[in-house]
Design a protein around this motif. Structure first.
Motif, mmCIF file in Angstrom:
data_model
loop_
_atom_site.group_PDB
_atom_site.id
_atom_site.type_symbol
_atom_site.label_atom_id
_atom_site.label_comp_id
_atom_site.label_asym_id
_atom_site.label_seq_id
_atom_site.Cartn_x
_atom_site.Cartn_y
_atom_site.Cartn_z
ATOM 1 N N LEU A 286 -3.760 33.513 -28.087
ATOM 2 C CA LEU A 286 -2.715 32.514 -28.331
ATOM 3 C C LEU A 286 -1.864 32.898 -29.534
ATOM 4 O O LEU A 286 -2.312 33.618 -30.417
ATOM 5 N N ALA B 97 -3.162 19.705 -36.050
ATOM 6 C CA ALA B 97 -2.580 19.923 -34.721
ATOM 7 C C ALA B 97 -1.101 19.539 -34.580
ATOM 8 O O ALA B 97 -0.319 20.313 -34.009
ATOM 9 N N ARG C 194 -8.245 28.594 -25.695
ATOM 10 C CA ARG C 194 -8.359 30.000 -26.081
ATOM 11 C C ARG C 194 -9.601 30.627 -25.462
ATOM 12 O O ARG C 194 -9.577 31.789 -25.023
ATOM 13 N N MET D 84 -6.929 20.453 -32.297
ATOM 14 C CA MET D 84 -7.228 21.867 -32.481
ATOM 15 C C MET D 84 -8.452 22.259 -31.656
ATOM 16 O O MET D 84 -8.572 23.403 -31.204
ATOM 17 N N ALA E 38 1.963 26.060 -29.649
ATOM 18 C CA ALA E 38 1.158 27.185 -29.157
ATOM 19 C C ALA E 38 1.798 27.827 -27.935
ATOM 20 O O ALA E 38 2.426 27.149 -27.117
ATOM 21 N N LEU F 204 0.244 30.851 -32.537
ATOM 22 C CA LEU F 204 0.477 29.538 -33.137
ATOM 23 C C LEU F 204 1.678 29.638 -34.065
ATOM 24 O O LEU F 204 1.749 30.538 -34.899
ATOM 25 N N GLU G 248 -9.214 21.111 -28.744
ATOM 26 C CA GLU G 248 -8.748 21.349 -27.374
ATOM 27 C C GLU G 248 -8.116 22.741 -27.269
ATOM 28 O O GLU G 248 -8.339 23.484 -26.306
ATOM 29 N N LEU G 249 -7.374 23.099 -28.313
ATOM 30 C CA LEU G 249 -6.720 24.406 -28.311
ATOM 31 C C LEU G 249 -7.770 25.531 -28.330
ATOM 32 O O LEU G 249 -7.615 26.548 -27.657
ATOM 33 N N PHE H 286 -1.267 20.526 -26.180
ATOM 34 C CA PHE H 286 -2.630 20.250 -26.648
ATOM 35 C C PHE H 286 -2.546 19.093 -27.633
ATOM 36 O O PHE H 286 -1.517 18.887 -28.287
#
Lengths: 338, 529
Positions: free
Chosen positions: B380, B221, B369, B362, B226, B382, B364-365, B359
């Motif tokens: 998203l 992360a 999404r 990952m 993002a 990255l 949480e990301l 974020f």
């Protein structure tokens, strides 16, 4: 005054019938007596009782139909020799279309008609060249009877193919062509252009090529495309029926470039159908200038048009003082198969 | 001999479906043709040849003087295309022995000859050419080559022939002009690199790879930044003392299509962003659906009404040049800081910044999404914090992580053979859903399947064909395909009233009877209102 051919040469549902002679020319259904111009399937049908044609045409018919269906009795007749049937004089002249192709020349009571069958006027090492015969009525095909159809010199089309082979040496060029006539002419044109490598063939073309060779037409080394490995077909020029060049059969070839050899390739929209990547304008039919020149050269007062685009041809003949007539023979399409 | 050669090139390009085949033809052209003809050919293909074109009426008159009207009408009716009819009908018996004109001669004469002389000159050229070259000439002088080779492809062929990066060509492209003598001299090592001279230049874009699960597992992360993936078109904005240009993702100049954006480009620099249609909403500007942007694309003239009803906007996400300073070798984080400062200072109208999403992990990301579909966002993007700006699709530094696709189970209805390597396979599929007792087609797809699935589909189609329409086969309505797509929208142009975005074949559902395929209502429920 000699009787006009329309009084003794009639269009019937079975085909063109010579009444005093009692025979048909290229009948579409089995008949008692048939005179056959050449071996293509829309002219030579199986099942007639008596067949008269050149010895080459008879051999082609036997090869395509089987011994027993190519006519119960077969009479081989050489070019130029006259035969009299019930007072009708008959002789054959080369038509230059495919091996054995003949114009049927008929004379009755001083009136003369020539039924040309399909013909071309270009050089073709695989058959005898067209010989014009003076007549009162000339019966012509009209496959390419539009002024847009002027075939370029065949050598120019072959040169374009060979340039493409040089540019893509790792790929197979596969030419779609008709099994009788076109295939052998292409091989012969390739040989004239110096292409001396073995030419791999689709199985459907092999039989007639072998027959051509037996009849004295030299084609050089030919192989079966199906037995060669993919890597051996890289850089090769392969011949196959048009239906095979962009279908499953072609997957055995090395990244094939589909080519098609036909007079129809002259028009782009026609050429673009069916995934052709290299169209080659090579035809076994007369083009527009040749149709007009031939109708004039035989000095006929009247021209009968059997199949194709008769409207344009009749219009152009009228401008030259020649009377044209459309015969609408059954069983001949627009000559799509070339 | 260059016009007949050019005609052969055009003919081969038209009939060659594959990109590699076309590139080989172009390479050969650049290698074999002399100057200036090769450059004129390049210009013609790249659409950069501005000719005083002749009107089709002039050609009609010329052919009318040479052919019988009945025969012309019959021929035109058969061929269907005026230029081709004239090329084929032009009388061969008048073929002159004059050498065929060179490309350069044609171009120069068209520019300099008095207008009244044109019919005589064009007729003399046509007399000296064969039918293929006549067609090329007619297409050239009436201004419509249409051979399926884009400017981009022509430049790619040039780059391959010269063995340089396509980016190199793009960088100098706007500093050269037909017949590109300085460009060829440079590529052949005979001259200096042409100087674009401050003229606005397109810089090839950096592109992202789709993120697969295996790649996701490797991401750490703190390394990553993002952004939302916006549903517009990617653009590059170039402005400076030499002028301003708006480029599409492939380097096409679309400035004239979006004059309001061009007017807002009063800065000096090169920026990367997303072109959107935006309207005022209750909470500020709201992004309109992609179909609204489509109304604006590919238009030559822009009406006042278009500008009012479909206003364009750019959401910026990168800065490539600030003034004359090239920032592309800087890491993303530094470029982002420069972008934010630059934006605050310049405050260009009709633009805003694509915000960074914060974020911590990952996981949480991934949750963020999962909510993108509800928020009408495509997914998203990255980007590694330390990634430099590299042209092309480099795997690793940037990922696009689209929202999960939607899917329906549809019934295969029609199939068509593909092109090039797929020309012997039925690889293009039209599928439909049930509306009452009838199947209505909802879309077409030609990707997503494996080679084994393609072989199965090809055989199945051949064994279950019920009718043929030219190249198309209709099949028994018996095979269910799981079709994935990104979104569905209403479309009056489709019989079903619905169109899919980015459809692909996800699976063949041999286990499912056709009657149990989805109904059209199911798809309609997926349309975002």
């Amino acid at each position: 005054m000699p009787p006009h051919p329309e009084t003794w040469l009639r269009v019937t549902p079975d085909g063109l019938f010579c009444e005093p002679g009692g025979f048909f020319v290229d009948p579409v259904r089995p008949v008692e007596r048939a005179v056959i111009t050449h071996g293509h399937s829309d002219h030579a049908r199986p099942g007639h009782a008596h067949v008269l044609a050149t010895k080459e045409t008879l051999a082609i018919m036997r090869a395509r139909m089987g011994e027993d269906r190519a006519g119960a009795t077969q009479q081989a007749h050489p070019y130029g020799e006259t035969l009299t049937i019930n007072g009708v004089k008959l002789w054959l002249r080369p038509a230059g279309h495919v091996l054995g192709s003949a114009q049927v020349c008929l004379e009755w009571q001083g009136a003369r008609a020539v039924i040309s069958g399909d013909y071309k006027r270009r050089h073709d090492a695989t058959c005898a060249p067209f010989e014009p015969e003076r007549c009162d009525v000339f019966v012509t095909e009209a496959t390419f009877a539009l002024p847009v159809f002027t075939h370029p010199p065949a050598g120019q089309e072959i040169a374009r193919l060979l340039r493409s082979v040089a540019l893509f040496p790792e790929r197979t060029h596969v030419i779609g062509c008709y099994a009788l006539g076109k295939a052998q002419r292409l091989i012969s044109l390739l040989r004239e252009a110096g292409w001396d490598q073995p030419i791999p063939l689709h199985g459907a073309l092999m039989k007639l090529c072998t027959l051509y060779e037996e009849l004295g037409v030299q084609l050089g080394p030919l192989t079966q495309a199906t037995v060669a490995g993919k890597e051996r077909l890289a850089g090769a020029i392969v011949l196959a029926p048009p239906s095979a060049i962009a279908d499953r059969w072609a997957r055995r070839l090395a990244e094939p470039i589909p080519c098609l050899a036909s007079g129809w390739m002259r028009v782009r929209q026609r050429a673009r159908q069916g995934g052709v990547e290299l169209p080659m304008v090579i035809s076994d039919h007369a083009d527009w200038p040749e149709l007009l020149a031939t109708c004039t050269e035989v000095e006929a007062q009247e021209v009968w048009v059997t199949h194709g685009r008769e409207e344009a041809l009749i219009h152009a003949l009228a401008q030259r003082g020649i009377r044209g007539r459309a015969l609408h023979l059954i069983g001949r399409g627009e000559g799509e198969e070339e | 001999m260059s016009l007949p050669d050019f005609a052969e090139l055009l003919e081969r390009l038209l009939f060659t479906p594959g990109r590699n085949g076309k590139l080989a033809l172009l390479r050969q052209w650049f290698a074999n043709q002399p100057d200036p003809d090769r450059g004129i050919g390049l210009a013609a293909l790249a659409g950069e040849l501005s000719l005083r074109t002749a009107k089709p009426a002039l050609l009609r008159e010329l052919i009318a003087e040479r052919t019988d009207p009945t025969l012309f009408a019959l021929s035109y009716d058969y061929v269907g295309d005026l230029a081709e009819t004239i090329a084929l009908l032009w009388p061969e018996d008048a073929r002159s022995n004059a050498p065929p004109p060179g490309l350069a001669e044609v171009i120069e004469t068209l520019e300099t000859a008095p207008k009244a002389e044109l019919p005589r000159i064009i007729a003399a050229w046509l007399d000296a050419l064969d039918s293929g070259a006549r067609l090329a000439l007619i297409k050239l002088i009436t201004g419509g080559l249409r051979v399926g080779a884009s400017a981009r492809l022509a430049k790619a062929g040039l780059a391959e022939w010269a063995d340089v990066d396509l980016g190199e060509i793009e960088e100098v492209w706007h500093g050269v002009a037909p017949p590109y003598l300085t460009l060829f001299a440079w590529l052949e090592g005979q001259g200096p690199r042409p100087d674009p001279n401050g003229a606005p230049v397109f810089r090839p874009l950096m592109l992202a790879h789709p993120l697969e699960e295996a790649d996701f597992a490797k991401l750490h992360a703190p390394d990553w930044r993002a952004e939302w993936k916006w549903d517009g078109i990617r653009v590059q904005l170039t402005a400076g003392p030499g002028g301003a240009r708006l480029w599409s993702r492939s380097g096409e100049d679309i400035s004239n299509t979006f004059p309001e954006i061009l007017a807002a480009m009063r800065f000096h620099g090169v920026a990367d962003g997303e072109l959107l249609v935006m309207r005022d909403g209750p909470s500020g500007g709201e992004v309109a659906p992609f179909s609204d942007l489509q109304q604006r694309l590919n238009r030559k003239t822009v009406t006042a009404r278009m500008l009012r009803d479909h206003p364009a906007h750019v959401r910026l996400y990168d800065l490539l040049f600030e003034g004359e300073a090239d920032l592309r070798a800087l890491p993303f984080d530094e470029r982002r800081a420069r972008l934010e400062a630059w934006f605050a200072r310049e405050a260009p109208a009709r633009m805003d910044l694509s915000p960074l999403i914060s974020f911590a992990t990952m996981e949480e990301l991934a949750e963020i999404r999962a909510g993108t579909r509800a928020a009408s966002i495509e997914g998203l993007m990255l980007k590694r914090g330390d990634s430099i700006y590299q042209p092309g699709r480099v795997k690793g530094p940037w990922w696009k992580w689209k929202r999960d696709p939607l899917n329906v189970d549809a019934v295969l209805m029609y199939a068509q053979r593909g092109h090039g390597k797929r020309s012997s396979f039925y690889s293009d599929y039209t599928f439909g859903l049930w509306r009452g007792d009838e199947l209505v087609p909802i879309g077409k797809a030609y990707s997503g399947y494996t080679d084994a699935e393609l072989a199965f589909l090809d055989k199945w189609i051949r064994d279950h064909t019920t009718a043929r329409f030219g190249p198309v086969r209709e099949v028994e309505k018996a095979l269910v395909l799981e079709v994935e797509f990104d979104a569905a929208q209403y479309s009056p142009r489709h019989k079903s009233g619905v169109a899919l975005r980015f459809p692909r074949i996800a699976r063949i559902r041999r286990d499912k009877p056709a009657e149990e395929a989805d109904r059209l209502e199911t798809l309609e429920a997926l349309i975002k209102r």
